[in-house]
Design an enzyme around this catalytic site. Sequence first.
Site, PDB file in Angstrom:
ATOM      1  N   GLY A 237      44.682  36.821  24.581  1.00  0.00           N
ATOM      2  CA  GLY A 237      43.846  37.047  25.751  1.00  0.00           C
ATOM      3  C   GLY A 237      44.699  37.225  26.986  1.00  0.00           C
ATOM      4  O   GLY A 237      45.500  38.142  27.072  1.00  0.00           O
TER       5      GLY A 237
ATOM      6  N   ILE B  92      51.387  43.577  36.099  1.00  0.00           N
ATOM      7  CA  ILE B  92      50.009  43.977  35.813  1.00  0.00           C
ATOM      8  C   ILE B  92      49.887  45.491  35.821  1.00  0.00           C
ATOM      9  O   ILE B  92      49.133  46.068  35.024  1.00  0.00           O
ATOM     10  CB  ILE B  92      49.057  43.307  36.812  1.00  0.00           C
TER      11      ILE B  92
ATOM     12  N   PRO C 244      56.542  48.250  52.765  1.00  0.00           N
ATOM     13  CA  PRO C 244      55.095  48.362  52.935  1.00  0.00           C
ATOM     14  C   PRO C 244      54.473  49.308  51.925  1.00  0.00           C
ATOM     15  O   PRO C 244      55.134  50.204  51.382  1.00  0.00           O
ATOM     16  CB  PRO C 244      54.973  48.954  54.347  1.00  0.00           C
TER      17      PRO C 244
ATOM     18  N   ALA D 258      46.533  40.665  30.146  1.00  0.00           N
ATOM     19  CA  ALA D 258      46.684  41.905  29.392  1.00  0.00           C
ATOM     20  C   ALA D 258      45.545  42.096  28.398  1.00  0.00           C
ATOM     21  O   ALA D 258      44.955  43.183  28.309  1.00  0.00           O
ATOM     22  CB  ALA D 258      48.030  41.917  28.674  1.00  0.00           C
TER      23      ALA D 258
ATOM     24  N   THR E  97      55.118  44.435  39.421  1.00  0.00           N
ATOM     25  CA  THR E  97      54.750  45.545  38.540  1.00  0.00           C
ATOM     26  C   THR E  97      54.197  45.101  37.190  1.00  0.00           C
ATOM     27  O   THR E  97      53.809  45.958  36.387  1.00  0.00           O
ATOM     28  CB  THR E  97      55.967  46.454  38.296  1.00  0.00           C
TER      29      THR E  97
ATOM     30  N   LYS F 225      47.068  42.155  50.192  1.00  0.00           N
ATOM     31  CA  LYS F 225      48.520  42.308  50.204  1.00  0.00           C
ATOM     32  C   LYS F 225      48.878  43.680  50.775  1.00  0.00           C
ATOM     33  O   LYS F 225      48.431  44.711  50.256  1.00  0.00           O
ATOM     34  CB  LYS F 225      49.076  42.176  48.775  1.00  0.00           C
TER      35      LYS F 225
END
Length: 498
Positions: free
Chosen positions: A14, A343, A98, A17, A341, A80
């Site tokens: 689970g 996710i 940014p 991912a 990076t 964010k």
Amino acid sequence: MSAGPVRRVVIVGGGTAGWMAAAVLAHQFGPGQFSITLVESADIGTVGVGEATIPPILQFNRLLGIDEDELIRATGATYKLGIEFRDWGAIGERYFHPFGHFGADLNGIPFHQHWLCARDGALADYSLVTQAAYAGRFVRPVDDPAHVHSRMAYALHFDAVRYARFLSERAIAGGVTRIEGRIVDVEQDSRGHVAAVVTADGQRIEGDLFIDCSGFRGLLIEQTLQTGYVDWSHWLPMDRAVAVPSVADAAPMPFTRSTARTAGWQWRIPLQHRVGNGHVYCSRYISDDEATADLLAALDGPATADPRLLRFTTGRRQRFWNGNVVALGLAAGFLEPLESTSIHLVQAGIVTLMSLFPDGDFDPATSAEYNRLMTREFEAVRDFVILHYHLTRREDSPLWNHVRTMELPQTLADRIGLFAVHGRLMLDPGELFREPSWTAVMLGQGLWPRKSDPVAAQSVQQRTETLARMRALIGRGVAAMPMHTAFLAHPSRKAAAA
């Protein structure tokens, strides 16, 4: 002869991912077309440190029809606007990476080239997102290209465990079957494909397509199919992380912070209900106890749980898709969370799988194309992460001496070499990190081009006035935004006229 369509998808594991994959499959195919089963065990913990994201997560959530305000409430999320880097180029320095753009291109020439010629103010003065981040302000972008707020770009900080739970509820409502159980056996057919998995309580779950989300161990992709692993630790020597939450900020700022340490770096991710902290480090240069002590000493507030230690080897599987098994998340590989990076790479794997979804034949050409695309995605992120380490002027510790002087992947060495001459960046279509990102890190860590771009150098007419107008417009745009905390409390609030 065709083996027919895929009718049974089994997701092993689970976490973020697994439930991302389940949610997309349920949304795409709906109940009744085929079965989607997810097997997970409460006895096997999840890493759950993927708390910071990058802007493509917004597309993923929109694809699933997720209401962002509902997601914010459910996951304790904050907004964010980018990442602040401290002490990376040299101790005492800081810069901001940014989301979004710097200024606006002039006469078809990238903005940073004009700024390099003029050196009028700091580059960050021309980033609406950077100025908003440091002012603690936020507003969603408006759908009007003439409005300064159309230049806003953002992602989310969220509790990864809560995000997985949020997705699991949607996936189960969409027809996904969840089975609680620890897998103790994997059966293969005559082709060597995975045919079924068996749990400790005797449940046998058959499938046509298996998605391995079992974490670092890679239960199917590695332990069963022995796919192999490409080790990148000679470029990215970090192999440990210790993570701990601390008390929430009264007014969380809308950005992640990354602070370089003697043998690694520390992350700080502000959520509504807590702050996520971690120390990523190389065990050759510091012990686990020392790394933990350094992290706890650097916290801005009291810790609210015991530190958790993670061990990893940076790299990727030789193949992400092997036979009828596709690996996602940590089962596919690991790139440290420096640019948030983790996710995104799950998301990229799911989107690519949906565009190359197989039938029961599992034609090798399909999996080969998937592996090519995902290898390119991982290697592009790898190069961008290595860039941060290599572009340092620090000489205070063995780690920084190593990464500053190490031999680079040729793809990265070529890109650095080109930028070092005229500040030029030639990016491939579809690359995740675009020109503003590379520019922010290269200039932020002190890689200044030796010469001006010849075309930009000729384009001087009215440039000073144009740059001044840009700074003024950005200043008015930031002043018109609500404070980040106010927006979290009242997301429908409109910004004032800029």
